[in-house]
Design a protein around this motif. Structure first.
Motif, PDB file in Angstrom:
ATOM      1  N   LEU A 117       0.834  -1.205   0.000  1.00 50.96           N
ATOM      2  CA  LEU A 117       0.000   0.000   0.000  1.00 50.96           C
ATOM      3  C   LEU A 117       0.868   1.254   0.000  1.00 50.96           C
ATOM      4  O   LEU A 117       0.529   2.251  -0.635  1.00 50.96           O
ATOM      5  N   ASP A 118       1.985   1.199   0.694  1.00 52.99           N
ATOM      6  CA  ASP A 118       2.926   2.320   0.710  1.00 52.99           C
ATOM      7  C   ASP A 118       3.390   2.635  -0.706  1.00 52.99           C
ATOM      8  O   ASP A 118       3.464   3.800  -1.118  1.00 52.99           O
ATOM      9  N   ALA A 119       3.689   1.595  -1.481  1.00 57.03           N
ATOM     10  CA  ALA A 119       4.153   1.796  -2.860  1.00 57.03           C
ATOM     11  C   ALA A 119       3.066   2.384  -3.742  1.00 57.03           C
ATOM     12  O   ALA A 119       3.331   3.245  -4.599  1.00 57.03           O
ATOM     13  N   ILE A 120       1.829   1.946  -3.544  1.00 56.69           N
ATOM     14  CA  ILE A 120       0.708   2.414  -4.363  1.00 56.69           C
ATOM     15  C   ILE A 120       0.355   3.871  -4.059  1.00 56.69           C
ATOM     16  O   ILE A 120      -0.004   4.638  -4.954  1.00 56.69           O
ATOM     17  N   THR A 121       0.452   4.262  -2.802  1.00 60.69           N
ATOM     18  CA  THR A 121       0.005   5.601  -2.409  1.00 60.69           C
ATOM     19  C   THR A 121       1.133   6.617  -2.326  1.00 60.69           C
ATOM     20  O   THR A 121       0.905   7.766  -1.963  1.00 60.69           O
ATOM     21  N   SER A 122       2.347   6.219  -2.649  1.00 59.71           N
ATOM     22  CA  SER A 122       3.484   7.134  -2.568  1.00 59.71           C
ATOM     23  C   SER A 122       3.283   8.341  -3.480  1.00 59.71           C
ATOM     24  O   SER A 122       2.758   8.229  -4.598  1.00 59.71           O
ATOM     25  N   GLU A 123       3.688   9.493  -2.984  1.00 64.27           N
ATOM     26  CA  GLU A 123       3.561  10.725  -3.763  1.00 64.27           C
ATOM     27  C   GLU A 123       4.571  10.783  -4.906  1.00 64.27           C
ATOM     28  O   GLU A 123       4.449  11.596  -5.812  1.00 64.27           O
ATOM     29  N   GLU A 124       5.585   9.953  -4.838  1.00 64.69           N
ATOM     30  CA  GLU A 124       6.591   9.869  -5.900  1.00 64.69           C
ATOM     31  C   GLU A 124       6.734   8.420  -6.335  1.00 64.69           C
ATOM     32  O   GLU A 124       6.445   7.491  -5.577  1.00 64.69           O
ATOM     33  N   ARG A 125       7.194   8.220  -7.541  1.00 63.39           N
ATOM     34  CA  ARG A 125       7.371   6.860  -8.047  1.00 63.39           C
ATOM     35  C   ARG A 125       8.438   6.135  -7.233  1.00 63.39           C
ATOM     36  O   ARG A 125       9.452   6.721  -6.858  1.00 63.39           O
ATOM     37  N   VAL A 126       8.195   4.857  -6.978  1.00 65.08           N
ATOM     38  CA  VAL A 126       9.125   4.064  -6.180  1.00 65.08           C
ATOM     39  C   VAL A 126       9.480   2.779  -6.920  1.00 65.08           C
ATOM     40  O   VAL A 126       8.812   2.380  -7.880  1.00 65.08           O
ATOM     41  N   VAL A 127      10.543   2.144  -6.457  1.00 65.03           N
ATOM     42  CA  VAL A 127      10.871   0.780  -6.885  1.00 65.03           C
ATOM     43  C   VAL A 127      10.369  -0.150  -5.794  1.00 65.03           C
ATOM     44  O   VAL A 127      10.761  -0.024  -4.630  1.00 65.03           O
ATOM     45  N   LEU A 158     -12.635   0.919   2.188  1.00 64.73           N
ATOM     46  CA  LEU A 158     -12.309   2.164   1.472  1.00 64.73           C
ATOM     47  C   LEU A 158     -12.572   2.100  -0.023  1.00 64.73           C
ATOM     48  O   LEU A 158     -12.640   3.131  -0.683  1.00 64.73           O
ATOM     49  N   GLY A 159     -12.677   0.897  -0.560  1.00 64.00           N
ATOM     50  CA  GLY A 159     -12.852   0.758  -1.997  1.00 64.00           C
ATOM     51  C   GLY A 159     -11.513   0.522  -2.676  1.00 64.00           C
ATOM     52  O   GLY A 159     -10.550   0.067  -2.066  1.00 64.00           O
ATOM     53  N   THR A 160     -11.448   0.852  -3.951  1.00 65.82           N
ATOM     54  CA  THR A 160     -10.246   0.613  -4.744  1.00 65.82           C
ATOM     55  C   THR A 160      -9.323   1.829  -4.699  1.00 65.82           C
ATOM     56  O   THR A 160      -9.742   2.954  -4.955  1.00 65.82           O
ATOM     57  N   ILE A 161      -8.072   1.573  -4.377  1.00 66.89           N
ATOM     58  CA  ILE A 161      -7.063   2.637  -4.333  1.00 66.89           C
ATOM     59  C   ILE A 161      -6.120   2.423  -5.506  1.00 66.89           C
ATOM     60  O   ILE A 161      -5.411   1.423  -5.579  1.00 66.89           O
ATOM     61  N   LYS A 162      -6.128   3.359  -6.438  1.00 64.88           N
ATOM     62  CA  LYS A 162      -5.274   3.268  -7.617  1.00 64.88           C
ATOM     63  C   LYS A 162      -3.943   3.941  -7.348  1.00 64.88           C
ATOM     64  O   LYS A 162      -3.840   4.879  -6.558  1.00 64.88           O
ATOM     65  N   ALA A 163      -2.922   3.456  -8.008  1.00 62.10           N
ATOM     66  CA  ALA A 163      -1.581   4.004  -7.813  1.00 62.10           C
ATOM     67  C   ALA A 163      -1.513   5.458  -8.294  1.00 62.10           C
ATOM     68  O   ALA A 163      -1.969   5.772  -9.396  1.00 62.10           O
ATOM     69  N   LYS A 164      -0.952   6.313  -7.459  1.00 62.74           N
ATOM     70  CA  LYS A 164      -0.723   7.699  -7.875  1.00 62.74           C
ATOM     71  C   LYS A 164       0.375   7.742  -8.937  1.00 62.74           C
ATOM     72  O   LYS A 164       0.319   8.529  -9.872  1.00 62.74           O
TER      73      LYS A 164
END
Length: 279
Positions: A117-127, A158-164
């Motif tokens: 979830l941390d990777a999906i919601t990160s404000e910046e792109r991550v590996v 919460l429903g579906t959380i799409k990657a930022k």
């Protein structure tokens, strides 16, 4: 970056010896925005590829270490029950409806974000490194399919959380069990093998710049022969580097190679086998 070969010098500068086949699959992974599954024996540098990729791109690395019994609570999210209970206590005298109270305590402020979830919601792109996926249960693979195909996660409350920002996903496997076809279909694939003698010499020189060429060649040649034996555990690249450092610490020479075998091999049986056949 117009060609896979463009990656090689930059990765080399970061201390990782990369061949054109791996450079090509990394190039395709970034161009196609597809997860990459790396399989190979333990110790061949699969995990290190994700770390090097993070440094190369300048993106934060998020790692999920897989193990038997890994579940949603440890991989994706968990509710902060103590904070929820405190909020419920504070809302006891509130005139808000039951739904309004539920909406309050089941909000993102009450979530513990685990790696996925941390990777999906990160404000910046991550590996995102999903390490040793073969150690996790088959059921856990089902949790990953939505993430690997649509880059989103569904949370019932919460429903579906799409990657930022779509994470760059690297999965590694030691092939202790066969992964599902559904997971494989969602990934690019690359087998990471033990290095050739020539490549292992380059790796030694990269990690130990002052090592003599003759010694590096002797070590790489010995390791190649040792890996051909029926060992409990074949030595990986990290063990080869440790062995070279151990040999140097003992002053070099064949006697030092023999005495420092414990840097390379991790069981008495393997050490005795290598001693009998190589030295």
């Amino acid at each position: 970056m117009e060609h896979p070969k463009d990656i090689i010098p930059a990765i080399d500068d970061l201390g990782y010896v990369i061949d054109e086949d791996l450079a090509t699959v990394l190039f395709l992974m970034m161009r196609l925005e597809k997860p990459l599954l790396l399989e190979g024996n333990p110790g061949v540098g699969k995990t290190e590829i994700a770390h090097i990729l993070s440094s190369y791109l300048g993106h934060r690395l998020i790692r999920l270490q897989c193990y038997e019994g890994l579940d949603v609570n440890n991989a994706i999210y968990e509710w902060n029950y103590q904070k929820q209970l405190l909020a419920i206590k504070l809302q006891e005298q509130s005139t808000a409806s039951v739904k309004e109270k539920e909406d309050l305590i089941f909000g993102e402020d009450y979530l513990f974000k685990r790696p996925l979830l941390d990777a999906i919601t990160s404000e910046e792109r991550v590996v995102l490194l999903i390490d040793e996926i073969d150690r996790a249960d088959e059921e856990f693979e089902a949790f990953l399919l939505e993430l690997l195909s649509a880059f989103q996660i569904s949370i019932p409350e919460l429903g579906t959380i799409k990657a930022k920002h779509k994470p760059i996903v690297v999965l590694t496997s030691n092939r202790t069990r066969e992964l599902s076809d559904a997971l494989k279909r969602r990934c690019l694939y690359h087998w990471v093998d033990y290095p050739s003698m020539e490549k292992e010499i380059k790796i030694l020189k990269k990690h130990i710049p002052n090592i003599e060429t003759k010694l590096a060649e002797q070590i790489a040649d010995a390791v190649q022969k040792i890996r051909a034996l029926k060992l409990d555990k074949s030595p990986g690249i990290a063990e080869t580097i440790d062995w070279a450092k151990g040999i140097a610490a003992l002053g070099g020479g064949e006697n030092a190679m023999y005495k420092s075998l414990s840097c390379l091999l991790k069981s008495d049986q393997d050490i005795q086998l290598a001693s009998a056949h190589i030295f």
